[in-house]
Design an enzyme around this catalytic site. Structure first.
Site, mmCIF file in Angstrom:
data_model
loop_
_atom_site.group_PDB
_atom_site.id
_atom_site.type_symbol
_atom_site.label_atom_id
_atom_site.label_comp_id
_atom_site.label_asym_id
_atom_site.label_seq_id
_atom_site.Cartn_x
_atom_site.Cartn_y
_atom_site.Cartn_z
ATOM 1 N N ASP A 156 0.471 -10.022 3.649
ATOM 2 C CA ASP A 156 -0.581 -10.021 4.676
ATOM 3 C C ASP A 156 -1.991 -10.030 4.093
ATOM 4 O OD1 ASP A 156 1.413 -9.882 6.540
ATOM 5 O OD2 ASP A 156 1.161 -7.756 6.977
ATOM 6 N N ARG A 180 0.706 -7.655 10.325
ATOM 7 C CA ARG A 180 0.949 -6.438 11.107
ATOM 8 C C ARG A 180 -0.369 -5.798 11.537
ATOM 9 N NH1 ARG A 180 5.205 -2.928 11.616
ATOM 10 N NH2 ARG A 180 6.458 -4.242 10.247
ATOM 11 N N THR A 207 1.365 -7.659 -1.087
ATOM 12 C CA THR A 207 1.448 -7.717 0.362
ATOM 13 C C THR A 207 1.185 -9.130 0.806
ATOM 14 O OG1 THR A 207 0.403 -7.093 2.440
ATOM 15 C CG2 THR A 207 -0.931 -6.880 0.485
ATOM 16 N N ASP A 217 0.817 -1.211 0.000
ATOM 17 C CA ASP A 217 0.000 0.000 0.000
ATOM 18 C C ASP A 217 0.854 1.266 0.000
ATOM 19 O OD1 ASP A 217 0.899 -0.514 2.550
ATOM 20 O OD2 ASP A 217 -1.000 -0.164 3.549
#
Length: 489
Positions: A228, A273, A226, A198
């Site tokens: 995640d 995270r 990403t 991002d």
């Protein structure tokens, strides 16, 4: 679609949004095009029409008005809602093959599939569009002005998808817009492919705006990365499947250790995270996990219904347990958390304390004080091992589609966009939609309920917490209708 109107709306957070509205609440959140700021650009026939590989394809090209809906589950009276432009090759392109000078840059942390995306952008440009001049930018954004470039062709990238990491190198930060665009201009680059998360996509958006301000014929395409899976709008990010698969090895090791000794506890810390998708999906896939803790779901340690009570219960029932925790979970419980959360890395991410070590020690301390139950705890942190693996088969296919969709978009003159699947169809998404918020696990959703059912862990939420969480979710459900109304005014 009826009579459509296209317009740019000025907004402090969403510069010059390109929106097409139609009948029945249809809203196309379109992406910029070179023609929006460079009039009368010539077009050329797409070279794919003469490509023997595509001779068997029934329809070479995507229809000009093909769009993909963001919301696939609707009711009988639902408005048609938000759509995105469908990705794919167009009949006319805005670059001649010999004219293209492309570059590729990777930024941020490592993720399985980076090399596959690089390889497929190079091979897509070379074999589908006959592009011969492709540069790799060495070392992230600062590589535009502080490092050497790497010439790329199908031969140099032939086997890189079998390796983890990125052959171009990466870094955080280093974003100096003027220097980057100066370098692009000086080198005569006219297609920029930016692979990153991002923060990287926010940087790509700023680069696009500066390129547009200077009136340059340069297409900027983002490929969202990403591990995640916290990028919104798209179905999932590349590398996520590989990460979940590799996380199984760590969970299995923790389970073996815990089962092999009396009152064994295996603690596994996984990436996440701000979003707990890896932990959630790895837990659901494993079925050996007794408790999963993620950033979106608050928990507490002491007292009735707390984590310690649950651990003691599971040990008495089964003689062992496995706990999976995402790196961003429980940060508010850590000592000196306020000070640690104020610090950031070069990408603007908060520097987190090691919650895995912390919770392992707290569990040990708790049972040591009780003197009732001796435990044997093993802590496993596979996070950097997972980031560094090559992508699996499913991610390799996905990376190929992402890369080729980005190439098709840039050749067709689209710019200032990122690419990704929306409801299974690859689409061109404006940068502001990717940058406006993060994708999070919804703990009042059925997927989290499935996890709770799988692990039998408590939700750690009171009834009031659930009601409040549902209230917070309500505006998101109405988002597309509110945005459609905004564009009618």
């Amino acid at each position: 679609m009826g009579s459509n109107k296209s317009n740019y709306n000025n907004n402090s957070d969403r510069n010059q949004i390109k929106v097409v509205t139609g009948d029945a609440g249809y809203v196309l959140q379109d992406v910029p095009h070179l023609c929006d700021y460079i009039p009368d650009l010539p077009t050329y026939p797409n070279p794919l029409q003469d490509n023997p590989a595509y001779s068997v394809v029934k329809q070479y090209f995507v229809n000009a008005d093909d769009t993909v809906t963001q919301k696939i589950v609707v009711h009988k009276k639902s408005p048609r809602g938000i759509h995105f432009r469908r990705a794919g090759p167009r009949q006319r392109v805005y670059f001649e093959s010999d004219e293209v000078h492309a570059c590729i840059v990777t930024c941020g942390g490592l993720c399985p599939g980076l090399n596959t995306v690089i390889r497929e952008i190079v091979c897509g440009l070379y074999y589908m569009y006959g592009v011969k001049r492709i540069l790799g930018i060495d070392g992230g954004y600062r590589g535009f002005y502080a490092r050497n470039t790497i010439p790329l062709n199908p031969k140099t990238v032939n086997d890189i998808h079998k390796r983890g990491g990125t052959i171009l190198g990466t870094s955080r930060g280093g974003h100096d817009t003027s220097k980057i665009v100066d370098s692009i201009q000086d080198r005569g680059i006219n297609q920029v492919y930016i692979i990153g998360g991002d923060g990287t996509q926010r940087g790509a958006s700023v680069i696009f705006e500066e390129i547009k301000r200077r009136g340059l014929k340069v297409a900027v395409a983002g490929i969202p990365k990403t591990i995640d899976n916290d990028i919104p709008v798209i179905d999932k990010s590349f590398g996520f499947d590989s990460a979940v698969e590799e996380a199984q090895r760590a969970i299995n090791a923790a389970h073996v250790e815990a089962c092999s000794i009396e009152n064994g506890i295996g603690v596994v810390k996984l990436m996440g995270r701000y979003s707990g998708f890896i932990a959630m999906y790895a837990t659901l896939a494993s079925r050996d996990v007794d408790c999963c803790l993620i950033p979106e779901s608050p928990f507490y340690l002491e007292g009735p219904g707390g984590l310690f009570e649950y651990i003691e219960k599971r040990l008495k029932e089964n003689g062992h347990m496995v706990l999976v925790i995402a790196e961003g979970a429980g940060q508010e419980l850590l000592s000196e958390s306020i000070h640690s959360m104020e610090k950031e890395d070069a990408s603007g991410n908060k520097l987190l304390k090691d919650v895995g070590l912390w919770i392992s020690q707290r569990i040990k301390d708790h049972f040591a004080k009780k003197n009732k139950m001796a435990i044997n705890l093993k802590y496993i942190d596979p996070t950097y091992m997972i980031r560094a693996i090559p992508s699996n088969a499913s991610d390799n296919v996905y990376c190929t589609l992402l890369a080729q969709s980005a190439v098709h978009g840039a050749m067709a003159g689209y710019t200032g966009f990122t690419v990704g699947p929306v409801n299974g169809r690859h689409s061109y998404i404006p940068f502001y939609r990717i940058n406006e918020k993060q994708n999070n696990v919804v703990i009042t959703d059925r997927m989290w309920a499935r996890l709770l059912s799988s692990t039998n862990q408590p939700s750690f939420l009171s009834t009031n917490d659930v009601i409040e969480d549902k209230r917070e979710d309500e505006p998101q459900v109405l988002d597309q209708e509110i945005f459609s109304e905004d564009n009618k005014n």
